[in-house]
Enzyme design. Structure first.
Site, PDB file in Angstrom:
ATOM      1  N   GLU A  16       0.854  -1.198   0.000  1.00  0.00           N
ATOM      2  CA  GLU A  16       0.000   0.000   0.000  1.00  0.00           C
ATOM      3  C   GLU A  16       0.885   1.242   0.000  1.00  0.00           C
ATOM      4  O   GLU A  16       1.898   1.276   0.689  1.00  0.00           O
ATOM      5  CB  GLU A  16      -0.871   0.025   1.266  1.00  0.00           C
ATOM      6  CG  GLU A  16      -1.706   1.293   1.380  1.00  0.00           C
ATOM      7  CD  GLU A  16      -2.447   1.389   2.698  1.00  0.00           C
ATOM      8  OE1 GLU A  16      -3.511   0.754   2.814  1.00  0.00           O
ATOM      9  OE2 GLU A  16      -1.967   2.078   3.615  1.00  0.00           O
ATOM     10  N   THR A  47      -4.094   4.762  -1.187  1.00  0.00           N
ATOM     11  CA  THR A  47      -5.150   5.180  -0.257  1.00  0.00           C
ATOM     12  C   THR A  47      -5.855   6.440  -0.754  1.00  0.00           C
ATOM     13  O   THR A  47      -5.358   7.159  -1.627  1.00  0.00           O
ATOM     14  CB  THR A  47      -4.594   5.434   1.162  1.00  0.00           C
ATOM     15  OG1 THR A  47      -3.707   6.537   1.100  1.00  0.00           O
ATOM     16  CG2 THR A  47      -3.887   4.223   1.711  1.00  0.00           C
ATOM     17  N   ALA A  50     -10.063  11.507   2.468  1.00  0.00           N
ATOM     18  CA  ALA A  50     -11.113  12.508   2.356  1.00  0.00           C
ATOM     19  C   ALA A  50     -11.011  13.530   3.471  1.00  0.00           C
ATOM     20  O   ALA A  50     -11.768  14.466   3.533  1.00  0.00           O
ATOM     21  CB  ALA A  50     -12.472  11.830   2.394  1.00  0.00           C
ATOM     22  N   ARG A 107     -16.187   3.099   3.636  1.00  0.00           N
ATOM     23  CA  ARG A 107     -17.020   4.203   4.107  1.00  0.00           C
ATOM     24  C   ARG A 107     -16.172   5.431   4.401  1.00  0.00           C
ATOM     25  O   ARG A 107     -16.535   6.555   4.084  1.00  0.00           O
ATOM     26  CB  ARG A 107     -17.766   3.790   5.393  1.00  0.00           C
ATOM     27  CG  ARG A 107     -18.726   4.861   5.879  1.00  0.00           C
ATOM     28  CD  ARG A 107     -19.152   4.646   7.312  1.00  0.00           C
ATOM     29  NE  ARG A 107     -18.047   4.901   8.238  1.00  0.00           N
ATOM     30  CZ  ARG A 107     -18.143   4.817   9.547  1.00  0.00           C
ATOM     31  NH1 ARG A 107     -19.289   4.440  10.102  1.00  0.00           N
ATOM     32  NH2 ARG A 107     -17.105   5.071  10.325  1.00  0.00           N
ATOM     33  N   GLY A 108     -15.003   5.230   5.047  1.00  0.00           N
ATOM     34  CA  GLY A 108     -14.199   6.351   5.546  1.00  0.00           C
ATOM     35  C   GLY A 108     -14.565   6.636   6.988  1.00  0.00           C
ATOM     36  O   GLY A 108     -15.609   6.181   7.485  1.00  0.00           O
ATOM     37  N   ALA A 122     -20.243   1.154   3.643  1.00  0.00           N
ATOM     38  CA  ALA A 122     -19.485   0.612   2.511  1.00  0.00           C
ATOM     39  C   ALA A 122     -20.338  -0.335   1.663  1.00  0.00           C
ATOM     40  O   ALA A 122     -20.198  -0.354   0.432  1.00  0.00           O
ATOM     41  CB  ALA A 122     -18.234  -0.098   3.026  1.00  0.00           C
ATOM     42  N   TYR A 143     -12.110  -6.337   9.826  1.00  0.00           N
ATOM     43  CA  TYR A 143     -11.434  -5.961  11.073  1.00  0.00           C
ATOM     44  C   TYR A 143     -11.332  -7.177  11.997  1.00  0.00           C
ATOM     45  O   TYR A 143     -12.309  -7.521  12.675  1.00  0.00           O
ATOM     46  CB  TYR A 143     -12.216  -4.830  11.751  1.00  0.00           C
ATOM     47  CG  TYR A 143     -12.372  -3.630  10.826  1.00  0.00           C
ATOM     48  CD1 TYR A 143     -11.456  -2.593  10.847  1.00  0.00           C
ATOM     49  CD2 TYR A 143     -13.414  -3.583   9.878  1.00  0.00           C
ATOM     50  CE1 TYR A 143     -11.566  -1.523   9.964  1.00  0.00           C
ATOM     51  CE2 TYR A 143     -13.530  -2.520   9.001  1.00  0.00           C
ATOM     52  CZ  TYR A 143     -12.607  -1.490   9.045  1.00  0.00           C
ATOM     53  OH  TYR A 143     -12.711  -0.441   8.157  1.00  0.00           O
ATOM     54  N   GLN A 210       4.272   5.731  17.374  1.00  0.00           N
ATOM     55  CA  GLN A 210       3.426   5.381  16.229  1.00  0.00           C
ATOM     56  C   GLN A 210       2.478   4.228  16.577  1.00  0.00           C
ATOM     57  O   GLN A 210       1.306   4.255  16.231  1.00  0.00           O
ATOM     58  CB  GLN A 210       4.313   5.028  15.025  1.00  0.00           C
ATOM     59  CG  GLN A 210       3.548   4.690  13.765  1.00  0.00           C
ATOM     60  CD  GLN A 210       3.716   3.235  13.347  1.00  0.00           C
ATOM     61  OE1 GLN A 210       4.231   2.407  14.111  1.00  0.00           O
ATOM     62  NE2 GLN A 210       3.285   2.925  12.148  1.00  0.00           N
ATOM     63  N   LYS A 270       7.610   3.406   2.248  1.00  0.00           N
ATOM     64  CA  LYS A 270       9.027   3.126   2.474  1.00  0.00           C
ATOM     65  C   LYS A 270       9.461   1.913   1.644  1.00  0.00           C
ATOM     66  O   LYS A 270       9.154   0.769   2.007  1.00  0.00           O
ATOM     67  CB  LYS A 270       9.274   2.827   3.957  1.00  0.00           C
ATOM     68  CG  LYS A 270       9.122   4.021   4.879  1.00  0.00           C
ATOM     69  CD  LYS A 270       9.590   3.609   6.278  1.00  0.00           C
ATOM     70  CE  LYS A 270       9.773   4.760   7.201  1.00  0.00           C
ATOM     71  NZ  LYS A 270       8.620   5.466   7.624  1.00  0.00           N
TER      72      LYS A 270
HETATM   73  P1  FAD Z   1     -18.393   0.180   6.996  1.00  0.00           P
HETATM   74  O1  FAD Z   1     -18.336  -1.159   6.356  1.00  0.00           O
HETATM   75  O2  FAD Z   1     -19.509   1.082   6.602  1.00  0.00           O
HETATM   76  O3  FAD Z   1     -18.382  -0.079   8.578  1.00  0.00           O
HETATM   77  C1  FAD Z   1     -18.298   0.994   9.518  1.00  0.00           C
HETATM   78  C2  FAD Z   1     -19.041   0.610  10.803  1.00  0.00           C
HETATM   79  O4  FAD Z   1     -20.441   0.510  10.563  1.00  0.00           O
HETATM   80  C3  FAD Z   1     -18.639  -0.750  11.394  1.00  0.00           C
HETATM   81  O5  FAD Z   1     -18.699  -0.653  12.779  1.00  0.00           O
HETATM   82  C4  FAD Z   1     -19.697  -1.723  10.857  1.00  0.00           C
HETATM   83  O6  FAD Z   1     -19.908  -2.819  11.727  1.00  0.00           O
HETATM   84  C5  FAD Z   1     -20.913  -0.830  10.753  1.00  0.00           C
HETATM   85  N1  FAD Z   1     -21.749  -1.139   9.576  1.00  0.00           N
HETATM   86  C6  FAD Z   1     -21.309  -1.530   8.335  1.00  0.00           C
HETATM   87  N2  FAD Z   1     -22.353  -1.641   7.501  1.00  0.00           N
HETATM   88  C7  FAD Z   1     -23.463  -1.303   8.183  1.00  0.00           C
HETATM   89  C8  FAD Z   1     -24.842  -1.220   7.856  1.00  0.00           C
HETATM   90  N3  FAD Z   1     -25.281  -1.488   6.617  1.00  0.00           N
HETATM   91  N4  FAD Z   1     -25.718  -0.819   8.831  1.00  0.00           N
HETATM   92  C9  FAD Z   1     -25.282  -0.535  10.083  1.00  0.00           C
HETATM   93  N5  FAD Z   1     -23.994  -0.620  10.460  1.00  0.00           N
HETATM   94  C10 FAD Z   1     -23.089  -0.979   9.523  1.00  0.00           C
HETATM   95  N6  FAD Z   1      -9.853   5.226   5.314  1.00  0.00           N
HETATM   96  C11 FAD Z   1      -9.639   6.272   4.468  1.00  0.00           C
HETATM   97  O7  FAD Z   1     -10.089   7.393   4.724  1.00  0.00           O
HETATM   98  N7  FAD Z   1      -8.919   6.095   3.301  1.00  0.00           N
HETATM   99  C12 FAD Z   1      -8.399   4.890   2.951  1.00  0.00           C
HETATM  100  O8  FAD Z   1      -7.750   4.772   1.907  1.00  0.00           O
HETATM  101  C13 FAD Z   1      -8.599   3.779   3.824  1.00  0.00           C
HETATM  102  N8  FAD Z   1      -8.120   2.536   3.534  1.00  0.00           N
HETATM  103  C14 FAD Z   1      -8.400   1.479   4.345  1.00  0.00           C
HETATM  104  C15 FAD Z   1      -7.966   0.194   3.982  1.00  0.00           C
HETATM  105  C16 FAD Z   1      -8.223  -0.903   4.794  1.00  0.00           C
HETATM  106  C17 FAD Z   1      -7.758  -2.271   4.377  1.00  0.00           C
HETATM  107  C18 FAD Z   1      -8.926  -0.727   6.010  1.00  0.00           C
HETATM  108  C19 FAD Z   1      -9.196  -1.906   6.916  1.00  0.00           C
HETATM  109  C20 FAD Z   1      -9.378   0.537   6.382  1.00  0.00           C
HETATM  110  C21 FAD Z   1      -9.127   1.659   5.549  1.00  0.00           C
HETATM  111  N9  FAD Z   1      -9.596   2.932   5.871  1.00  0.00           N
HETATM  112  C22 FAD Z   1      -9.359   3.993   5.028  1.00  0.00           C
HETATM  113  C23 FAD Z   1     -10.297   3.169   7.151  1.00  0.00           C
HETATM  114  C24 FAD Z   1     -11.829   3.043   7.000  1.00  0.00           C
HETATM  115  O9  FAD Z   1     -12.319   4.092   6.179  1.00  0.00           O
HETATM  116  C25 FAD Z   1     -12.427   3.133   8.409  1.00  0.00           C
HETATM  117  O10 FAD Z   1     -12.082   2.016   9.162  1.00  0.00           O
HETATM  118  C26 FAD Z   1     -13.928   3.416   8.487  1.00  0.00           C
HETATM  119  O11 FAD Z   1     -14.228   3.845   9.812  1.00  0.00           O
HETATM  120  C27 FAD Z   1     -14.811   2.221   8.179  1.00  0.00           C
HETATM  121  O12 FAD Z   1     -14.784   1.917   6.840  1.00  0.00           O
HETATM  122  P2  FAD Z   1     -15.583   0.596   6.299  1.00  0.00           P
HETATM  123  O13 FAD Z   1     -15.489   0.622   4.844  1.00  0.00           O
HETATM  124  O14 FAD Z   1     -15.143  -0.609   7.027  1.00  0.00           O
HETATM  125  O15 FAD Z   1     -17.064   1.008   6.776  1.00  0.00           O
END
Ligand code: FAD
Length: 290
Positions: A16, A47, A50, A107-108, A122, A143, A210, A270
């Site tokens: 990444e 990545t 936002a 989702r972010g 998401a 997660y 970190q 890195k």
């Molecule tokens: P979701 O899947 O929407 O989940 C978020 C929360 O809501 C969880 O607690 C879940 O249990 C709950 N949930 C999910 N779906 C629903 C539903 N339909 N109804 C009710 N509750 C629900 N962030 C960035 O800003 N930029 C990046 O490039 C980035 N890259 C990432 C890469 C990886 C591999 C990972 C693991 C995370 C990354 N993140 C990034 C962080 C991520 O945006 C955050 O962890 C964010 O808070 C959740 O994103 P998600 O897509 O898992 O959200």
């Protein structure tokens, strides 16, 4: 190439990168990506920020250049809080024009001023992407210790299943420092009928500060084995960083021995981290010698 097609053939290895801040993001990122491409990863992900800490506008452009100039598959991250369908559609059509076939749909993080517009989670973004661009390969986050907002790991795993049901082709895990937690999570996913490949994301820690920050932002627990190594490294920044690489390589060798679908390195821009993790995986036989 679509990541789902690669995962159907073999265990993968990937890196990444994040778009650097500043005036020359693409040039800097491309130098880093070019050096990482020398390790022949199956893909390099870029990545999407936002939140102002980085340059989300550069994500698509860097992904396109990785594909075109580094001759490596690119995975463009895309977050959806604060975005409309039109924003998403124009991001994806630019990717498609540039031959990028893979998106990590997220989702972010919640932040003031970044409300849900057309997408609250998401899984809604995944369904939309699959509908508007059926040929796109779409990954999603998972997660092993549960997402920080989730009431329980079981509840979070139900939402991962919803991502699969919405059309996600593969998953990438949040970083973790205790492999046993991942193995338990993987078993729970099997019980929840999650069948898509789970690529494991590992981040070598770079310092005591970190890793403490990571623990608070993503809820990763810090095992005693890590704390002991950081105590042994003392205040020396170089010793702390070396301890992080050594620990990550041990995690990777153990994961390789336990039959994972893929290993993804949060390489923090890195190339030295990319090289060290690559070499550890060649040494243990996970990767072939090139
Ligand atoms: P979701 O899947 O929407 O989940 C978020 C929360 O809501 C969880 O607690 C879940 O249990 C709950 N949930 C999910 N779906 C629903 C539903 N339909 N109804 C009710 N509750 C629900 N962030 C960035 O800003 N930029 C990046 O490039 C980035 N890259 C990432 C890469 C990886 C591999 C990972 C693991 C995370 C990354 N993140 C990034 C962080 C991520 O945006 C955050 O962890 C964010 O808070 C959740 O994103 P998600 O897509 O898992 O959200």
């Amino acid at each position: 190439m679509r990541i789902s097609s690669i995962l159907a053939q073999r265990q993968t290895f990937s890196f990444e990168i994040f778009p650097p801040r500043g005036d020359l993001p693409i040039e800097q990122a491309m130098t880093i990506a070019g050096q990482m491409a020398e390790q022949h990863p199956d893909w390099i992900s870029v990545t999407f920020s936002a939140g102002g800490s980085g340059n989300s506008a550069a994500t698509g452009a860097i992904a396109a250049q990785i594909q075109r100039e580094a001759h490596t598959n690119a995975l463009a991250h895309l977050t959806c809080l604060g975005s409309t369908r039109t924003d998403v559609d124009s991001f994806v059509s630019e990717l498609e024009t540039n031959g990028v076939e893979n998106v990590l749909a997220l989702r972010g993080d919640r932040a003031p001023g970044r409300e849900a517009l057309d997408f609250a989670h998401a899984n809604e973004l995944i369904a939309h992407l699959k509908n508007m661009a059926p040929n796109l390969c779409v990954g999603a986050a998972c997660y092993p210790e549960g997402h920080v907002e989730a009431p329980s790991l079981a509840a979070d795993i139900e939402q991962i299943k919803a991502k699969q049901d919405s059309g996600a082709d593969f998953l990438v895990t949040q970083l973790f420092f205790d492999n046993e937690l991942f193995y338990r999570f993987r078993e729970a996913c099997v019980r929840a009928r999650i069948k898509i490949p789970i690529v494991v994301g590992i981040m070598p820690f770079t310092s005591t500060k970190q890793i403490q920050r990571m623990a608070f932002t993503c809820g990763a627990s810090i095992p005693a084995a890590v704390i002991k190594r950081l105590i042994a490294a003392g205040d020396d920044a170089g010793s702390q960083a070396r301890a992080g690489i050594e620990y990550a390589c041990e995690q990777l060798r153990d994961l390789a021995a336990n039959g994972v679908d893929g290993l993804h390195i949060y390489s923090m821009n890195k190339p030295s981290v990319a090289r060290a993790t690559h070499d550890a995986l060649v040494e243990c036989g996970y990767l072939g010698r090139i």
